[in-house]
Design a protein around this motif. Structure first.
Motif, PDB file in Angstrom:
ATOM      1  N   VAL A 172      18.028  21.284 -47.654  1.00 46.15           N
ATOM      2  CA  VAL A 172      17.282  20.445 -47.995  1.00 46.15           C
ATOM      3  C   VAL A 172      17.545  19.032 -46.947  1.00 46.15           C
ATOM      4  O   VAL A 172      18.654  18.753 -46.747  1.00 46.15           O
ATOM      5  N   GLY A 173      16.559  18.524 -46.457  1.00 48.22           N
ATOM      6  CA  GLY A 173      16.814  17.520 -45.387  1.00 48.22           C
ATOM      7  C   GLY A 173      15.562  16.571 -45.117  1.00 48.22           C
ATOM      8  O   GLY A 173      14.428  16.553 -45.734  1.00 48.22           O
ATOM      9  N   ARG A 174      15.916  15.422 -44.779  1.00 49.97           N
ATOM     10  CA  ARG A 174      15.221  14.175 -44.142  1.00 49.97           C
ATOM     11  C   ARG A 174      14.326  14.906 -43.038  1.00 49.97           C
ATOM     12  O   ARG A 174      14.591  15.701 -42.292  1.00 49.97           O
ATOM     13  N   PRO A 175      13.217  14.012 -42.964  1.00 55.13           N
ATOM     14  CA  PRO A 175      12.288  14.453 -41.830  1.00 55.13           C
ATOM     15  C   PRO A 175      12.766  14.699 -40.459  1.00 55.13           C
ATOM     16  O   PRO A 175      12.642  15.767 -39.615  1.00 55.13           O
ATOM     17  N   ILE A 200      13.125  22.530 -46.966  1.00 54.25           N
ATOM     18  CA  ILE A 200      12.568  21.583 -48.027  1.00 54.25           C
ATOM     19  C   ILE A 200      12.922  20.512 -47.335  1.00 54.25           C
ATOM     20  O   ILE A 200      13.858  19.911 -47.498  1.00 54.25           O
ATOM     21  N   GLY A 201      11.612  19.742 -46.877  1.00 54.39           N
ATOM     22  CA  GLY A 201      11.626  18.424 -46.427  1.00 54.39           C
ATOM     23  C   GLY A 201      11.607  17.412 -47.513  1.00 54.39           C
ATOM     24  O   GLY A 201      10.748  17.862 -48.537  1.00 54.39           O
ATOM     25  N   LEU A 202      12.008  16.238 -47.488  1.00 55.94           N
ATOM     26  CA  LEU A 202      12.186  15.258 -48.223  1.00 55.94           C
ATOM     27  C   LEU A 202      11.329  14.083 -47.693  1.00 55.94           C
ATOM     28  O   LEU A 202      11.291  13.968 -46.475  1.00 55.94           O
ATOM     29  N   PHE A 203      10.258  13.457 -48.413  1.00 51.15           N
ATOM     30  CA  PHE A 203       9.815  12.469 -48.036  1.00 51.15           C
ATOM     31  C   PHE A 203      10.868  11.243 -47.828  1.00 51.15           C
ATOM     32  O   PHE A 203      11.563  11.048 -48.497  1.00 51.15           O
ATOM     33  N   CYS A 204      10.583  10.406 -46.527  1.00 53.16           N
ATOM     34  CA  CYS A 204      11.508   9.334 -46.262  1.00 53.16           C
ATOM     35  C   CYS A 204      10.722   8.426 -45.593  1.00 53.16           C
ATOM     36  O   CYS A 204      10.170   8.546 -44.681  1.00 53.16           O
ATOM     37  N   MET A 205      11.144   7.102 -45.929  1.00 58.34           N
ATOM     38  CA  MET A 205      10.664   5.975 -45.386  1.00 58.34           C
ATOM     39  C   MET A 205      11.856   5.588 -44.359  1.00 58.34           C
ATOM     40  O   MET A 205      11.510   4.980 -43.088  1.00 58.34           O
ATOM     41  N   ASP A 271       8.884  23.856 -44.281  1.00 58.32           N
ATOM     42  CA  ASP A 271       8.348  24.811 -44.996  1.00 58.32           C
ATOM     43  C   ASP A 271       7.712  24.375 -46.142  1.00 58.32           C
ATOM     44  O   ASP A 271       6.466  24.569 -46.631  1.00 58.32           O
ATOM     45  N   ILE A 272       8.146  23.482 -46.880  1.00 56.80           N
ATOM     46  CA  ILE A 272       7.890  22.762 -48.175  1.00 56.80           C
ATOM     47  C   ILE A 272       8.418  21.388 -48.216  1.00 56.80           C
ATOM     48  O   ILE A 272       9.465  21.253 -47.896  1.00 56.80           O
ATOM     49  N   SER A 273       7.318  20.285 -48.223  1.00 57.02           N
ATOM     50  CA  SER A 273       7.915  18.995 -48.333  1.00 57.02           C
ATOM     51  C   SER A 273       7.620  18.531 -49.800  1.00 57.02           C
ATOM     52  O   SER A 273       6.636  18.806 -50.628  1.00 57.02           O
ATOM     53  N   VAL A 274       8.807  17.581 -50.259  1.00 48.90           N
ATOM     54  CA  VAL A 274       8.613  17.146 -51.757  1.00 48.90           C
ATOM     55  C   VAL A 274       9.234  15.435 -51.543  1.00 48.90           C
ATOM     56  O   VAL A 274       9.935  15.066 -50.736  1.00 48.90           O
ATOM     57  N   GLY A 275       8.346  14.736 -52.184  1.00 52.36           N
ATOM     58  CA  GLY A 275       8.633  13.339 -52.155  1.00 52.36           C
ATOM     59  C   GLY A 275       8.224  12.864 -53.832  1.00 52.36           C
ATOM     60  O   GLY A 275       7.918  13.673 -54.737  1.00 52.36           O
ATOM     61  N   ALA A 276       8.163  11.517 -53.909  1.00 50.91           N
ATOM     62  CA  ALA A 276       8.034  11.143 -55.351  1.00 50.91           C
ATOM     63  C   ALA A 276       6.478  11.139 -55.359  1.00 50.91           C
ATOM     64  O   ALA A 276       5.455  11.193 -54.538  1.00 50.91           O
ATOM     65  N   VAL A 286       4.242  17.613 -53.805  1.00 54.56           N
ATOM     66  CA  VAL A 286       4.692  18.556 -53.034  1.00 54.56           C
ATOM     67  C   VAL A 286       3.454  19.013 -51.981  1.00 54.56           C
ATOM     68  O   VAL A 286       2.363  19.309 -52.438  1.00 54.56           O
ATOM     69  N   LEU A 287       3.995  19.132 -50.906  1.00 56.29           N
ATOM     70  CA  LEU A 287       3.117  19.722 -49.612  1.00 56.29           C
ATOM     71  C   LEU A 287       3.668  21.152 -49.518  1.00 56.29           C
ATOM     72  O   LEU A 287       4.498  21.054 -48.753  1.00 56.29           O
ATOM     73  N   VAL A 288       2.563  22.068 -49.730  1.00 53.16           N
ATOM     74  CA  VAL A 288       3.085  23.335 -49.449  1.00 53.16           C
ATOM     75  C   VAL A 288       2.500  23.520 -47.905  1.00 53.16           C
ATOM     76  O   VAL A 288       1.526  23.403 -47.536  1.00 53.16           O
ATOM     77  N   ARG A 289       3.489  23.953 -47.171  1.00 52.12           N
ATOM     78  CA  ARG A 289       3.277  23.998 -45.607  1.00 52.12           C
ATOM     79  C   ARG A 289       3.055  25.359 -44.907  1.00 52.12           C
ATOM     80  O   ARG A 289       2.201  26.043 -44.980  1.00 52.12           O
ATOM     81  N   SER A 290       4.294  26.020 -45.098  1.00 55.76           N
ATOM     82  CA  SER A 290       4.438  27.466 -44.701  1.00 55.76           C
ATOM     83  C   SER A 290       3.988  28.485 -45.574  1.00 55.76           C
ATOM     84  O   SER A 290       4.069  28.181 -46.695  1.00 55.76           O
ATOM     85  N   GLU A 291       3.809  29.606 -45.212  1.00 56.87           N
ATOM     86  CA  GLU A 291       3.579  30.676 -46.034  1.00 56.87           C
ATOM     87  C   GLU A 291       5.065  30.850 -46.832  1.00 56.87           C
ATOM     88  O   GLU A 291       4.897  31.311 -47.949  1.00 56.87           O
ATOM     89  N   ARG A 292       5.989  30.786 -46.238  1.00 60.21           N
ATOM     90  CA  ARG A 292       7.579  30.593 -46.908  1.00 60.21           C
ATOM     91  C   ARG A 292       7.582  29.766 -48.067  1.00 60.21           C
ATOM     92  O   ARG A 292       8.020  30.051 -49.181  1.00 60.21           O
TER      93      ARG A 292
END
Lengths: 367, 632
Positions: A172-175, A200-205, A271-276, A286-292
């Motif tokens: 789980v990481g920042r961009p 698992i990417g996190l939205f980050c400002m 692979d997948i990004s999550v934010g508020a 949730v942004l589903v990006r890759s097949e994974r």
């Protein structure tokens, strides 16, 4: 590929460092404490620097990296390649989750489904102080639930994961950390064994400098804050003695300078990004990006761990605009730094979508 | 065989080191009391005296500092025994005030102050010329030119001291102290002198009333020096040029005259009693020449005294050459025969080609790479400097580091990653740090760190620490405690439970002293690089005065008692130049025990040098360095 001294000149001395931690713990020269990351002694390595090759702030052909990892996924100029977007929340609360508890639930799923052997997440020492954890037990997830707003070089733990013989790892990481994860793989020397990473990417400002803790200690002496949140109206700091409101203006001073150069709000290479999900508390975007990423979400859904809903189109536009604004600000800072010859841009500014954003922003303040 | 220093063999000649000759001279003079603080090139003297103290029935101590040593000698002098104080040039300045007051009060039992200067600063920070102090303090001074004189002058110095009731300074230099030559032994005293009762009106009072008396004593000394066997002339009746010289300058002068075959044109006036100058004796030779070259180490002290004679005798027609304003010889650094030969040749208008190093036979030329001064293998200072540099860099606040005097002064160069930003005299670090730290009230934000060794701590940091505590200095004071006065050869200091004479001593705990002053103190192990880096990082973030003791015994000493653990590199784990560490162990860590195996292109441990501290094993990013029995 240049070495450590070049990293020092281009990234550390210019305060462009994102504190992702990818360069740490495999090198005897790069050292970190709190949010300081320095080259403690002159590095004699002049070529093939490993640090330089993984750093998200050294020059990268991001288009090529995107093509390598997210080939065939429709590319969105504002929020990166993605397949679908949802609003999501966990069915059961998992510890002190930030919004919908989606990240915790996805991690739980990845472990239960044996998609990974372990996970690298950022927990905390004393509420606000981040501390990276390498965990192999789904039961530990609730200990680390919730967002950290102080920067933490969590990717240093990749070395520990390799030493432990972990082959499949959820991170789980920042961009910036997702960028570094991808560069680690993209620039990996052939002799280094592959590490299968589910990101698992996190939205980050932005993330905050650790001196923010000194600010809190000065402003609220004696109070230990356990959590922090940024709902739309400002910043909330939560302690046993209730919640304190801090204005975004007060916070701005403590934003790490390296974050000003960031062009990625939504962890576009994950692979997948999550934010508020801003319109409704308790939900995530949730942004589903890759097949994974898609597979992970589906498994969580089929285990009935997640509630997955359609995403309001107007909200997607707002998300796009927010992300585009961040890109515009970052590009402006990179251009300024390049114009003032503080450092060479670490992106190819002629690439899409940078060119378009620069074009539409030119004439505006900052450009 | 009996040791020549204590051998009761009058008339027998031995090859002796200058410092041995000095010890022998002091014993022949019948000293009962000796005190010193170690400092090269003088250190061996007190070590030897401590060694023979029981046999010769004398008291010998390594004092806490030179001032303690000298005042102790003055105290023993009140009991009418002969006392010897031994210091180096820097130490002489430490006891400066005491010397000046002693000059006024004079002494009872003979007091000889042996000062060993270090021209070229071979093992010093400077090449200060001690002879200025004899003049300034108004005490007589002798300068041995040979090893025999080094012994004989000690006896004469004590006789003179008791005759004048005045402290006498004997000034040696490195080449006398550490050189060797023939010395014919004299008689040892049949029975040691006993202290005499001190009467109610027996006093040693330093007060300005005695200033005139001090000059009377100097006049008496001068009179004694006019006819003195340590002063002599060799050469033609009326030399074209007169060399006036003292100390090792005499040896160089003799060699120069000989090399240039000038024995019938140039005369040499060799002076052993250089302050006060025997003016009439000198004048006798100045009248017979028109040119004078003064050859001496280091400053033009003798030269300016000769100039004084010339100025006061207008009838003389003499041109004076020497080191003053580089009229013939360099103003700084040590002389050698070549330099003196060149100066003399130039003054005499002789073409002289110095032998070139190219004449060294080809098979004798060895390509030895230039090497820095560095810490020994396993030295805890290497670890301390590494972690301090690392911590200050990590903290990114440009911490300023004040150094002090000891082995760790070498941390000012590559061995210590150029950490030190000030190097002055003993005890300077904490005081400079105290001052700089107070600038924080004016917005100065850089952390201030001051270093001192354990021996230096006792020597001269205590008033500084009291001052820093009293004024709540904003600094981190780091005591590098290697439980030894290592630089000068492991002499005991007040933290060591064994004294100069090998007897048990009341060792003093540094942390208790520091706590007693009211400072918070932390003790840490410099070998534990990671943990101690974290500790230092936390300490420099705290405001106010913090004291940290980095404790690990001097490796060279520890290996003698603890033995050495085997350390080796596992060639399967060491990735060589592929590692990306850039040969961290041998290049950056830089311990002489970490070397490179050029045959296999991997790191290696030099087993002859390595003492087995294991610190490098904890730093190797590949975990390739292994330590017998696990890590340190």
């Amino acid at each position: 590929m240049p070495g450590g001294m070049q990293l020092k000149t281009e990234v550390l001395a210019t305060s462009a460092c994102a504190l992702c931690g990818a360069c740490l713990d495999w090198c005897p020269y790069l050292k970190n404490m709190e949010d300081h990351l320095v080259l403690s002694f002159d590095c004699p390595v002049q070529e093939h620097g490993r640090c330089y090759s993984v750093c998200p702030r050294t020059f990268t052909d991001w288009q090529a990296v995107n093509e390598h990892f997210l080939a065939g996924i429709p590319y969105d100029a504002d929020i990166g390649a993605f397949q679908t977007v949802y609003r999501v929340k966990g069915r059961q609360p998992l510890g002190e989750q930030q919004d919908g508890g989606t990240v915790s639930t996805l991690l739980q799923t990845a472990l239960l489904e044996k998609m990974v052997d372990a996970m690298l997440v950022t927990g905390h020492e004393d509420g606000l102080t981040p501390l990276p954890f390498l965990m192999e037990d789904a039961g530990d997830i609730q200990k680390v639930a919730g967002s950290r707003f102080l920067a933490s070089p969590g990717l240093r733990k990749i070395i520990e994961a390799r030493e432990k013989g972990i082959e499949k790892l959820a991170v789980v990481g920042r961009p910036c950390q997702v960028q570094a994860l991808r560069k680690m793989e993209y620039n990996k020397p052939p002799e280094v064994p592959a590490l299968d990473v589910l990101s698992i990417g996190l939205f980050c400002m932005w993330s905050l400098a650790w001196s923010f803790k000194d600010y809190l200690a000065r402003t609220y002496p004696g109070i230990t804050f356990s959590r922090m949140a940024i709902p739309q109206h400002g910043v909330e700091l939560i302690s046993n003695e209730g919640t304190k409101q801090v204005s975004l203006e007060a916070i701005k001073e403590y934003i790490r300078p390296g974050c000003a150069y960031c062009l990625d709000m939504t962890a576009e290479l994950a692979d997948i990004s999550v934010g508020a999900f801003e319109p409704a508390l308790g939900w995530n975007t949730v942004l589903v990006r890759s097949e994974r990423g898609k597979d992970l979400l589906e498994r969580a859904r089929s285990r009935d761990l997640l509630q997955v809903e359609e995403y309001p189109p107007e909200e997607l536009n707002r998300l796009r605009q927010a992300s585009r604004n961040k890109k515009a600000r970052g590009l402006s800072m990179i251009k300024q730094a390049a114009d003032q010859q503080r450092f060479a841009p670490f992106i190819d500014m002629s690439q899409s979508p940078y060119q378009e954003i620069i074009a539409e922003s030119s004439g505006k303040e900052g450009f | 065989m009996e040791w020549m220093v204590t051998a009761n063999e009058p008339g027998k000649t031995y090859l002796m080191q200058g410092n041995e000759a000095i010890v022998r001279g002091a014993l022949e003079a019948g000293i009962r009391f000796a005190a010193a603080y170690p400092g090269s090139p003088s250190s061996e003297i007190m070590t030897m005296l401590g060694h023979v103290a029981d046999d010769m029935d004398i008291y010998a101590e390594w004092s806490t500092n030179e001032n303690c040593a000298f005042q102790a000698c003055m105290g023993a002098s009140m009991g009418r025994v002969r006392s010897l104080c031994v210091v180096k040039q820097n130490g002489l300045l430490t006891l400066g005030d005491s010397l000046h007051t002693a000059g006024l009060s004079g002494c009872k039992g003979g007091v000889v102050l042996l000062v060993a200067d270090d021209p070229n600063a071979h093992s010093s920070t400077n090449e200060f010329d001690s002879r200025h102090q004899a003049r300034a303090a108004g005490i007589p001074m002798l300068e041995p030119a040979t090893f025999q004189e080094a012994k004989d002058m000690m006896i004469y110095a004590f006789e003179l001291s008791e005759q004048l009731q005045q402290v006498v300074m004997v000034r040696s230099v490195t080449r006398i102290c550490h050189g060797r030559g023939n010395v014919t032994l004299g008689e040892l005293p049949a029975s040691p002198s006993q202290p005499l009762p001190i009467g109610e009106w027996d006093k040693l009072i330093s007060i300005n009333w005695f200033h005139d008396l001090q000059f009377t004593k100097l006049d008496q000394a001068q009179a004694a020096f006019e006819e003195n066997p340590f002063n002599w002339y060799t050469g033609p009746e009326e030399p074209e040029l007169l060399v006036v010289t003292s100390g090792t300058g005499w040896l160089y002068s003799v060699e120069a005259v000989d090399a240039l075959k000038l024995g019938d044109r140039v005369g040499i006036l060799k002076l052993g009693t250089t302050y006060p100058l025997p003016e009439k004796f000198v004048l006798r030779y100045l009248e017979k020449t028109s040119r004078v070259l003064v050859v001496e180490e280091v400053d033009p002290v003798l030269e300016l005294n000769v100039a004084n004679v010339i100025a006061h005798n207008p009838g003389l027609n003499v041109s004076l050459y020497g080191r003053y304003q580089k009229s013939a010889l360099p103003q700084s650094f040590e002389l050698n025969p070549d330099v003196v030969i060149a100066a003399l040749a130039s003054l005499m208008g002789i073409e002289y080609q110095a032998p070139q190093t190219g004449e060294v036979p080809a098979d004798a030329v060895v390509n030895i790479p230039a090497r820095d001064l560095t810490f020994c293998a396993g030295c805890p200072h290497r670890a301390s400097f590494f972690l301090l540099k690392q911590t200050l860099r990590i903290h990114e606040s440009n911490g300023v580091v004040m150094g002090d005097i000891g082995c760790y002064t070498m941390g000012g160069n590559r061995a210590g990653h150029f950490l030190l930003q000030s190097i002055a005299c003993m005890g300077a670090g904490i005081n400079m740090g105290e001052g700089l730290g107070h600038l924080s009230r004016f917005g100065f934000e850089q952390p201030v760190v001051a270093l001192a060794g354990d021996s230096t701590f006792f020597h001269s940091c205590l008033p500084g620490l009291v001052n820093a505590r009293y004024h709540d200095a904003n600094m981190l004071f780091v005591i590098l405690d290697n439980s030894a006065t290592a630089m000068t050869g492991f002499q005991p200091h007040p933290g060591i439970p064994l004294n100069c004479m090998g007897k048990p001593a009341n060792a003093i705990s540094i942390e208790k002293v520091v706590e007693g002053i009211g400072c918070s103190v932390t003790v840490a192990d410099p070998y534990e690089i990671e943990a101690t880096t974290q500790l230092v990082y936390d300490l420099i973030k705290q405001p106010g005065l913090k004291v940290l003791i980095l404790r690990q015994p001097c490796a060279t000493l520890a290996v003698r008692t603890k033995g050495r653990r085997k350390v080796w590199v596992d060639p399967d784990l060491c990735r060589g130049d592929e590692c990306g560490c850039g040969r961290f162990c041998s290049k950056t860590w830089g311990c002489p025990g970490n070397i490179w195996d050029y045959e296999i292109g991997k790191a290696k441990i030099d087993e002859v040098v390595c003492i087995g501290c294991g610190v490098c094993a904890s730093l190797c990013p590949a975990g390739a360095i292994k330590v017998e029995g696990g890590q340190a």
